[in-house]
Design a protein around this motif. Structure first.
Motif, mmCIF file in Angstrom:
data_model
loop_
_atom_site.group_PDB
_atom_site.id
_atom_site.type_symbol
_atom_site.label_atom_id
_atom_site.label_comp_id
_atom_site.label_asym_id
_atom_site.label_seq_id
_atom_site.Cartn_x
_atom_site.Cartn_y
_atom_site.Cartn_z
ATOM 1 N N SER A 1 10.112 -2.922 -46.013
ATOM 2 C CA SER A 1 10.637 -2.275 -47.220
ATOM 3 C C SER A 1 10.877 -0.783 -46.975
ATOM 4 O O SER A 1 11.842 -0.214 -47.491
ATOM 5 N N PHE A 2 10.028 -0.173 -46.159
ATOM 6 C CA PHE A 2 10.195 1.239 -45.793
ATOM 7 C C PHE A 2 11.500 1.426 -45.014
ATOM 8 O O PHE A 2 12.313 2.301 -45.332
ATOM 9 N N VAL A 3 11.719 0.601 -44.000
ATOM 10 C CA VAL A 3 12.936 0.692 -43.185
ATOM 11 C C VAL A 3 14.175 0.419 -44.044
ATOM 12 O O VAL A 3 15.182 1.129 -43.950
ATOM 13 N N LYS A 4 14.096 -0.573 -44.913
ATOM 14 C CA LYS A 4 15.212 -0.895 -45.808
ATOM 15 C C LYS A 4 15.531 0.301 -46.712
ATOM 16 O O LYS A 4 16.695 0.671 -46.887
ATOM 17 N N HIS A 5 14.497 0.916 -47.258
ATOM 18 C CA HIS A 5 14.694 2.086 -48.120
ATOM 19 C C HIS A 5 15.386 3.214 -47.351
ATOM 20 O O HIS A 5 16.312 3.845 -47.867
ATOM 21 N N LEU A 6 14.929 3.462 -46.137
ATOM 22 C CA LEU A 6 15.522 4.533 -45.345
ATOM 23 C C LEU A 6 16.991 4.260 -45.047
ATOM 24 O O LEU A 6 17.841 5.164 -45.150
ATOM 25 N N LYS A 7 17.304 3.019 -44.701
ATOM 26 C CA LYS A 7 18.700 2.669 -44.410
ATOM 27 C C LYS A 7 19.568 2.826 -45.649
ATOM 28 O O LYS A 7 20.681 3.353 -45.582
ATOM 29 N N GLU A 8 19.068 2.342 -46.780
ATOM 30 C CA GLU A 8 19.861 2.377 -48.014
ATOM 31 C C GLU A 8 20.017 3.784 -48.575
ATOM 32 O O GLU A 8 20.983 4.060 -49.281
ATOM 33 N N SER A 9 19.076 4.668 -48.283
ATOM 34 C CA SER A 9 19.150 6.025 -48.832
ATOM 35 C C SER A 9 20.294 6.817 -48.212
ATOM 36 O O SER A 9 20.840 7.716 -48.849
ATOM 37 N N GLY A 10 20.646 6.496 -46.956
ATOM 38 C CA GLY A 10 21.727 7.198 -46.281
ATOM 39 C C GLY A 10 21.379 8.612 -45.842
ATOM 40 O O GLY A 10 22.203 9.295 -45.252
ATOM 41 N N ARG A 11 20.178 9.036 -46.134
ATOM 42 C CA ARG A 11 19.753 10.382 -45.737
ATOM 43 C C ARG A 11 19.374 10.391 -44.262
ATOM 44 O O ARG A 11 18.913 9.397 -43.721
ATOM 45 N N ARG A 12 19.552 11.536 -43.633
ATOM 46 C CA ARG A 12 19.259 11.680 -42.211
ATOM 47 C C ARG A 12 18.188 12.733 -41.965
ATOM 48 O O ARG A 12 18.078 13.261 -40.860
ATOM 49 N N ASP A 13 17.413 13.061 -42.996
ATOM 50 C CA ASP A 13 16.395 14.096 -42.816
ATOM 51 C C ASP A 13 15.145 13.523 -42.144
ATOM 52 O O ASP A 13 15.035 12.332 -41.900
ATOM 53 N N GLU A 14 14.222 14.404 -41.852
ATOM 54 C CA GLU A 14 12.997 14.034 -41.167
ATOM 55 C C GLU A 14 12.103 13.192 -42.081
ATOM 56 O O GLU A 14 11.998 13.452 -43.269
ATOM 57 N N VAL A 15 11.471 12.180 -41.454
ATOM 58 C CA VAL A 15 10.560 11.297 -42.194
ATOM 59 C C VAL A 15 9.243 11.243 -41.449
ATOM 60 O O VAL A 15 9.205 11.090 -40.227
ATOM 61 N N ILE A 16 8.159 11.394 -42.189
ATOM 62 C CA ILE A 16 6.808 11.301 -41.616
ATOM 63 C C ILE A 16 6.143 10.090 -42.218
ATOM 64 O O ILE A 16 6.077 9.947 -43.438
ATOM 65 N N PHE A 17 5.659 9.196 -41.361
ATOM 66 C CA PHE A 17 4.983 7.970 -41.793
ATOM 67 C C PHE A 17 3.512 8.110 -41.471
ATOM 68 O O PHE A 17 3.134 8.319 -40.357
#
Length: 155
Positions: A139-155
């Motif tokens: 769900s995290f990966v899906k959210h990132l793909k759908e958001s279209g944003r390319r900024d930094e993400v910290i998990f």
């Protein structure tokens, strides 16, 4: 920047008021960052905390029962008088964070999860453990793909 927090960070920090959280929330709020939070993390954290409360209440009841065997008069125990409040992690966070982005998990295909299980793909282990972690990750990966944003993400 987007910051994702998993369940373990909230364990024994139920009210997110310790110094590390204060620093993180100050950073998120004052630097314009977003907190990403999976609904499954919210549910899991609430569940763990509530299980611990229930377990402690059972221990108190067992001790009261033992004391009643040692006492000539009945000792009354009213759990409602202890003042244990309801708990919901999102309520605690909403008081401290300006921007929380929820991550839904309802639309993750069980076919994909089962396929990963049988292929032993992480986070599944050889003992077939890892359902929640897999659901969180997908769900995290899906959210990132759908958001279209390319900024930094910290998990």
């Amino acid at each position: 920047m987007r910051i994702f927090l998993d369940t373990n960070i909230f364990y024994n920090n139920w009210f997110v008021n310790k110094a590390n959280f204060q620093y993180l929330f100050h950073f998120i709020n004052n630097e314009g960052h977003d907190l990403l939070l999976s609904n499954i993390v919210l549910e899991e954290t609430n569940n763990i905390r509530n299980r611990q409360v229930n377990s402690n209440m059972e221990e108190i009841q067992l001790i009261i029962n033992k004391l009643n065997k040692l006492n000539s008069r009945k000792i009354n125990f009213d759990k409602d008088s202890l003042g244990i409040s309801d708990y919901n992690l999102i309520d605690e966070l909403n008081e401290k964070i300006n921007d929380i982005t929820p991550i839904e998990y309802e639309n993750i295909s069980h076919n994909v999860i089962v396929s990963r299980l049988f292929k032993n793909l992480k986070p599944f282990s050889s003992q077939e453990k890892g359902y929640r972690d897999t659901l969180i990750w997908l769900s995290f990966v899906k959210h990132l793909k759908e958001s279209g944003r390319r900024d930094e993400v910290i998990f």
